[in-house]
Design an enzyme around this catalytic site. Structure first.
Site, PDB file in Angstrom:
ATOM      1  N   GLU A  77      -9.763   5.641   7.241  1.00 13.24           N
ATOM      2  CA  GLU A  77      -8.565   5.913   7.062  1.00 13.24           C
ATOM      3  C   GLU A  77      -8.056   7.374   6.182  1.00 13.24           C
ATOM      4  O   GLU A  77      -7.536   8.035   7.049  1.00 13.24           O
ATOM      5  CB  GLU A  77      -7.753   5.018   6.480  1.00 13.24           C
ATOM      6  N   ARG A 124       0.742  -1.209   0.051  1.00 14.99           N
ATOM      7  CA  ARG A 124      -0.070   0.060  -0.049  1.00 14.99           C
ATOM      8  C   ARG A 124       0.892   1.196  -0.045  1.00 14.99           C
ATOM      9  O   ARG A 124       0.501   2.313  -0.627  1.00 14.99           O
ATOM     10  CB  ARG A 124      -0.981   0.230   1.169  1.00 14.99           C
TER      11      ARG A 124
END
Lengths: 496, 794
Positions: free
Chosen positions: B732, B328
């Site tokens: 997030e 990521r």
């Protein structure tokens, strides 16, 4: 047969409780959660740093019960004898409607995971009970000891600002005459009976004792110097919850009225051994308003409501967030051993890391702080990673006796720079007798390097500590140059 | 007997609610929270025979164990049982991907705090006292503690990855401007207020019921079954709610649940294992700290021609989730910027420290920190507004819109957001004012920055992007919902209940969600990657539609109406010209007509695919966007800083619940701020974490909330993909809005006397870090604010 199991009497949520206290280090939180199934009060850290365990402690103060927030996780149960405890369970009204504090939190959507919420409820409740209206700064300060990881605090502070707008709860009165009477009665019950012929109980059979006068305390401690004196217990609590240390006999100072006195005479403020930091700072800042920020930033409200100033001095942390101030002010300790007392300057008290001048069986009875006239220039600064509820990386205190621009005497003390909080003798020498000007300070700051050899640790490196110690002396100079305008960005800076 | 009866508290006004989705309903536990009636696992009333567990931890960072002596432990007061690795009947592993995380170690320890053995005793305190009595014989081994040492030793938990697009080397060489710099980015402890906890209760036929504070019940179930040598159907995991998680309860709870279950299996008693805060912070994983080194070539307008970047993370002793975390990172180095020629090298360093794990943002924030620092460096180099450089590099709408990992950015709203925010925050005016103020202040300097966020939504691992829901309609018209998502405070239960209430046209309080439970919805994904409401909302919607269609079919037949004439609204079933009836009446009738009133819903995210080997594909269904303007002030004498003002414009598509979304934005921002300012993890040379409690590890307090904050949701921009009611994920992305604070601090540092091509500020920007950065750009030979410089006025 000596009584080994002590009976503790206190009021819990308006009901009298009697506890046969098997283990004198059982914490109030353990008692609430495990013995009473009162699960609303949470354990977040077990060291008084997160506030999830906050409850209200009620004690008599001038015929009224004064409620203050404390951390139940590091509070030993026996120390609650004769007190009143309110937990979060008690404040829901009888018809299940929420208390204004709770309703405000709900309306502001101030909970996410909810685990910290009961602690916030209780801290705000303390403010609610002690004020009739409030503002953002007060709320923020009240909440300095409560951590929330979800919300960012905005809605919680908002709720605190609005809680007084709600109608007063009808069936929730904490000041009933009955409660006062009950506490008075409980306080008269001695958890360890003593007789006139034998005023001291058989301490060898006990793990905890709370004498009610100085003579008994001093005699008992002289005879049992292995005992541990307990005042607020905000440090000793961690010896149990974190270090799992077995403790010797605990002698609690909290029942001795004579040690709870704050006395002012024309030149001095005398603070007794059992005076809570909250009360000590209130008196201290009346004379020294410039110490307000230091007072507000010392630990957190629930810690200040439990801990004592003299306990902080006896503990003698290398940092000791107000030690340097008291050293710079030339505070004097009154030490007592048996029936004898002596005075000792605070700056002569500390001999090394966690080592002090107390003799076996000797204890700190009070600290006497000089009240200096306005011709003195003074300042104190706390530098930490976080503004609120942090232990300082470097703490500086400056007290200069001035005659016009002439420095008659300079007392310079630092915390976080050595094994104990201590003065900077070479720096003081470089300042003494000099004129208040650039050059004097330029020369003085170089001496700080010679006065201290700080350590590197999790709070900061030695280089940083040295640099900041110097820069704070410069800040002291600059603030006076700019008409004593604070350079503290936490309070002086508004957005562009 | 008629079962239909009016539900309590249904007022007419409630029945006329226009719509349930999109309204700011309170968190479904709000009352329970404030009245302290919400039950967490430690609050469950358990049988008095319940034992309490504690874990014996390694005091050394790296050592061979020769002998473990528990004789003194066994004689400790209250001790009932001990547990060592050799007693584990099944697999001694709680690693989620690789099997490299032993539950208990008996031959080798690889970090300070690693579990060696466990005990069960009659109380929590006695268990903790008992484990301290352990003795062992062990030979210390050399320990690698940080990224630099690991890189030197080629010490990695999994192989490094490199992603190349275009011709970075060639483009670098031909760039008119070029600069190199590096940045260290600290880790972060989750500091969920409720620590790790599990209660294991033995059931008949070897079954095990476990209350676990976990974001990933199915994984806990799977790993516990393997450790106990049972099958998945023998183990049931239940989680009503967590007291915060933030990624820290994705893979870590399996360790706690496994130990509780093993001790419960061994003793036959219920066993509770609750970690003390310090043990939790020492024993369990955190956000990865990173070292980023970059070489960037750019044009005179600041457009990046080429970027070569190395990102090395400290993974700790095992892989845990470090593979996906670092993947990521690779996928977020671009943030909102088109990188035509780029090389990203990702090293996953193995160290003798705790194994780092998932944490809100999951590697994304560190990648974005790096590129945002590149942007500011370019601006510093060209002496222009960093916002101009950012704009110059934004992904295009129609071109320049392919990510380094080959995904086309189709939903780009960053231009829109940044334009709006620049105006609403008065960024330009304030920037000028700040420059003027800074010119007049020698010791206090301000800084301002605007940074964007573009965050990919979906798990990179495609198979994680699925969810199930189970919905029951009772004959009194109430609904009981269960889905695979877990509640950690983010309001997931509330949002998904809104979806169900909306679909069936009932008031929200007619829907209740039961605790997440592996016996109700199986094989679930972690509630992570911001995907909770996207996945579970869709699954619950599917279940609700199945139920609704069954009811419509039944009513259509029974009342002879075309199905399109039947609708569900305001708690009523509308039947064309017939009188409307309550849902309870229809449910009762349907039940009498032998129609099943229970349905499962299932959802899998469309369009996505990902090739882990080539690091290409469409890993994300869509992107969430946002931007923040942050103004700060720094005291140049001490390095103390203050966040003065924050303006945020954030994209949540069509919000399911605006107040809950704003709560996520506020909380995410301040958590990001903590990561980048006051939260410092500090290990000593022995590999001992010395910031293992709130007394030394400083998360933000109420005082740290900025003086002024303006938060807005981007309006009229529904998700362009078919998500649940066109909403976007919000867990997030807001965390990374806090990068603006760090860049504003860099900006303020650059305003002190002196000059540097790249402001050498390392995260977290503690007072020490800031003072060091200020000192290192000083041109004066004596370095930091020297006493000899005290000759001028303020």
């Amino acid at each position: 047969m000596p009584e080994t199991t002590q009976k503790i009497h206190f009021i819990l949520n308006d009901q009298p409780v009697e506890v046969a206290c098997q283990d004198s280090t059982m914490t109030l939180l353990e008692f609430l959660r495990e013995e009473k199934n009162l699960k609303g009060t949470k354990e977040g850290c077990a060291e008084g740093d997160c506030g999830a365990c906050t409850v209200l402690l009620g004690d008599l103060n001038q015929e009224k019960i004064q409620y203050r927030a404390i951390n139940s996780c590091i509070r030993f149960l026996p120390s609650l004898h004769g007190k009143s405890i309110i937990t979060v369970e008690a404040i829901l009204q009888k018809d299940k409607t929420l208390h204004p504090v709770q309703q405000a939190l709900m309306d502001e959507k101030a909970s996410q995971c909810g685990f910290c919420t009961p602690g916030f409820v209780m801290s705000l409740l303390a403010l609610y009970l002690n004020k009739s209206k409030t503002n953002k700064d007060e709320v923020t300060q009240t909440l300095a000891g409560n951590l929330c990881r979800c919300t960012g605090y905005r809605p919680i502070v908002e709720a605190g600002c609005r809680m007084h707008d709600y109608p007063n709860p009808s069936d929730w009165s904490q000041q009933s005459a009955q409660s006062v009477k009950r506490i008075t009665q409980l306080q008269s019950i001695q958890s360890i009976p003593s007789t006139p012929s034998n005023p001291l109980p058989a301490l060898s059979a006990l793990t905890y004792w709370a004498p009610d006068n100085i003579e008994h305390l001093s005699q008992a401690y002289l005879e049992n110097p292995q005992a541990l004196l307990l005042a607020g217990g905000t440090d000793i609590g961690l010896w149990v919850t974190k270090q799992m240390r077995p403790l010797p006999l605990l002698i609690d100072l909290g029942n001795i009225a004579a040690l709870k006195l704050v006395e002012t005479d024309p030149g001095h403020l005398t603070i007794g051994a059992a005076v809570k930091l909250t009360d000590a700072f209130e008196s201290l800042t009346q004379h020294y308003p410039q110490l307000q920020s230091i007072a507000d930033r010392f630990a957190s409200p629930p810690i200040r409501n439990a801990a004592t100033l003299c306990g902080n001095l006896a503990n003698g942390s290398p940092i000791g967030d107000c030690l340097p101030v008291l050293i710079a002010l030339n505070a004097q300790l009154t030490l007592q051993r048996g029936a004898l007392t002596r005075k000792l300057a605070l700056d002569a008290f500390y001999l090394g890391y966690q080592s002090n001048a107390l003799q076996s069986g000797e204890w700190i009875r009070s600290v006497e702080i000089p009240l200096l006239p306005g011709s003195y220039r003074m300042a104190s600064y706390k530098i930490a990673k976080r503004h609120d509820q942090d232990i300082s990386t470097v703490f500086a205190a400056y007290v200069f006796e001035m005659k016009a621009d002439h420095i008659i005497q300079a007392r310079v003390a630092y915390g976080g720079m050595a094994a104990t909080a201590k003065r900077a003798p070479l720096t003081e020498l470089a300042l003494k007798g000099k004129t208040w000007c650039h050059d004097t300070f330029n020369q003085a700051v170089d001496c700080i390097e010679k006065d201290f050899t700080p350590l590197s640790d999790q709070r900061a490196s030695d280089q940083y500590r040295r640099q900041v110690a110097k820069n704070l002396l410069i800040r002291f100079f600059l603030e006076h140059e700019s008409q004593a305008q604070s350079m503290d960005i936490h309070h002086q800076t508004q957005p562009a | 007997m008629p079962i239909t009866h009016a539900l309590p508290h249904i007022s007419e006004s409630r029945l006329n609610e226009p719509s349930i989705v999109g309204q700011s309903h309170p968190h479904d536990s709000a009352f329970s929270h404030v009245s302290a009636q919400a039950r967490y696992i430690d609050d469950l009333l358990l049988p008095t025979s319940t034992l309490h567990a504690a874990i014996g931890m390694s005091p050394l960072a790296h050592a061979n164990i020769h002998a473990i002596d528990l004789s003194a432990v066994m004689t400790a007061p209250g001790l009932v049982a001990t547990l060592q690795a050799k007693e584990i009947p099944g697999k001694n592993n709680y690693g989620p991907i690789l099997q490299d995380d032993p539950i208990l170690s008996d031959t080798l320890v690889q970090y300070v705090g690693q579990p060696i053995f466990a005990v069960a005793a009659t109380s929590h305190r006695l268990a903790r006292q008992a484990v301290r009595r352990f003795k062992w014989e062990a030979t210390p081994l050399p320990a690698i503690l940080d990224i630099t040492e690991a890189l030197k030793a080629n010490s990695f938990v999994i192989p490094s990855q490199t992603l190349v697009r275009g011709e970075p080397q060639k483009a670098l060489a031909s760039s008119p401007f070029r600069l190199q710099s590096e940045l260290t980015i600290g880790g972060q402890d989750h500091f969920y207020l409720e620590g790790q906890i599990a209660v294991a209760i033995p059931q008949e036929n070897s079954g095990m019921l476990i209350y676990s504070s976990t974001q990933h019940p199915s994984e806990v179930q799977h790993l516990v079954a393997l450790a106990l040598n049972l099958h998945s159907h023998d183990v049931n995991i239940v989680c009503q709610r967590m007291g915060g998680a933030f990624g820290g309860k994705e893979s870590q709870p399996a360790l706690i649940a496994c130990i509780a279950a093993l001790l419960a299996q061994k003793t036959g008693h219920p066993v509770k294992l609750r970690l003390d805060r310090d043990d939790d912070m020492i024993m369990t994983g955190k956000r990865h700290d990173f070292l980023a080194q970059y070489d960037v070539g750019f044009s005179a307008t600041g457009r990046i021609n080429a970027l070569k970047i190395m990102l090395a993370s400290r993974c700790g002793y095992s892989a845990d989730l470090s593979g996906p975390v670092n993947d990521r990172t690779i996928c977020h180095v671009d943030n909102a910027y088109f990188l035509e020629n780029v090389e990203i090298i990702s090293h996953r360093c193995k160290t003798n420290t705790v194994s780092n794990t998932a944490f809100r943002g999951f590697g994304g924030p560190q990648g974005m920190m790096a590129i945002e620092s590149v942007m500011d460096d370019i601006a510093g180099h060209l002496q222009c507004d960093p916002l101009d450089i950012r704009r110059e590099n934004f992904y295009g709408i129609h071109d320049r819109n392919i990510t380094p990992y080959s995904m086309k950015v189709e939903d780009n709203v960053i231009h829109l957001i940044v334009d709006q925010l620049e105006k609403s925050s008065h960024y330009q005016q304030r920037r000028s004012r700040i420059q003027a103020l800074n010119a007049n202040h020698r010791f206090i300097k301000r800084g301002i920055a605007l940074t964007p966020v573009k965050f990919g939504i979906s798990f990179n691992a495609t198979h994680y992007n699925q969810a199930g829901a189970l919905l029951h309609l009772y004959t009194d018209g109430t609904l009981l919902l269960n889905h695979g998502g877990t509640e950690m405070g983010q309001g997931l239960y509330t949002k998904v209940m809104q979806v169900v209430a909306e679909e069936l046209g009932v008031p929200l309080h007619h829907v209740r969600t039961s605790a997440t439970d592996t016996s109700k919805v199986p094989n679930t994904s972690a509630t992570a990657a911001s995907s909770g409401s996207d996945l579970n909302g869709k699954a619950a919607q599917a279940a609700a539609r199945i139920l609704k269609n069954r009811l419509i079919g039944f009513a259509s037949e029974k009342y002879g109406l075309p199905s399109h004439a039947i609708s569900f609204k305001d708690g009523l079933v509308h039947l064309a010209s017939m009188p409307s009836m309550r849902l309870a009446e229809l449910a009762t009738a349907a039940h009498a007509g032998r129609i099943s009133l229970s349905a499962t819903g299932y959802y899998r995210t469309p369009k996505i695919h990902w090739d882990r080997q080539t690091l290409t594909g469409r890993p994300f269904f869509y992107f969430s966007y946002g931007a923040a303007v942050v103004e700060v002030a720094i005291d140049g004498l001490t390095g103390e800083s203050r966040i003065l003002k924050v303006d945020i414009l954030h994209d949540v598509g069509s919000s399911l619940n605006p107040d809950i979304d704003k709560g996520q934005i506020e909380g995410g921002f301040i958590q990001g701020l903590g990561w980048l300012t006051s939260e410092e993890l500090w290990w000593n040379k022995k590999g001992e974490l010395k910031t293992h409690s709130p007394s030394t590890y400083k998360i933000p307090t109420a005082h740290d909330w900025p003086l002024e904050v303006q938060i807005e949701l981007l309006q009229n921009e529904p998700n362009r993909e078919d998500t649940i009611f066109a909403s976007k994920a919000v867990g997030e992305p807001p965390f990374m809005l806090a990068i603006a604070a760090f860049q504003a601090l860099r900006d303020a540092v650059s305003s002190f006397e002196g000059h540097a091509p790249s402001i050498p500020l390392q995260a977290p920007a503690t007072p020490e870090s800031l003072l060091k950065a200020i000192g290192s750009i000083q041109t004066h030979p004596s370095g930091l604010w020297s006493s000899s410089r005290l000759t001028e006025s303020l």
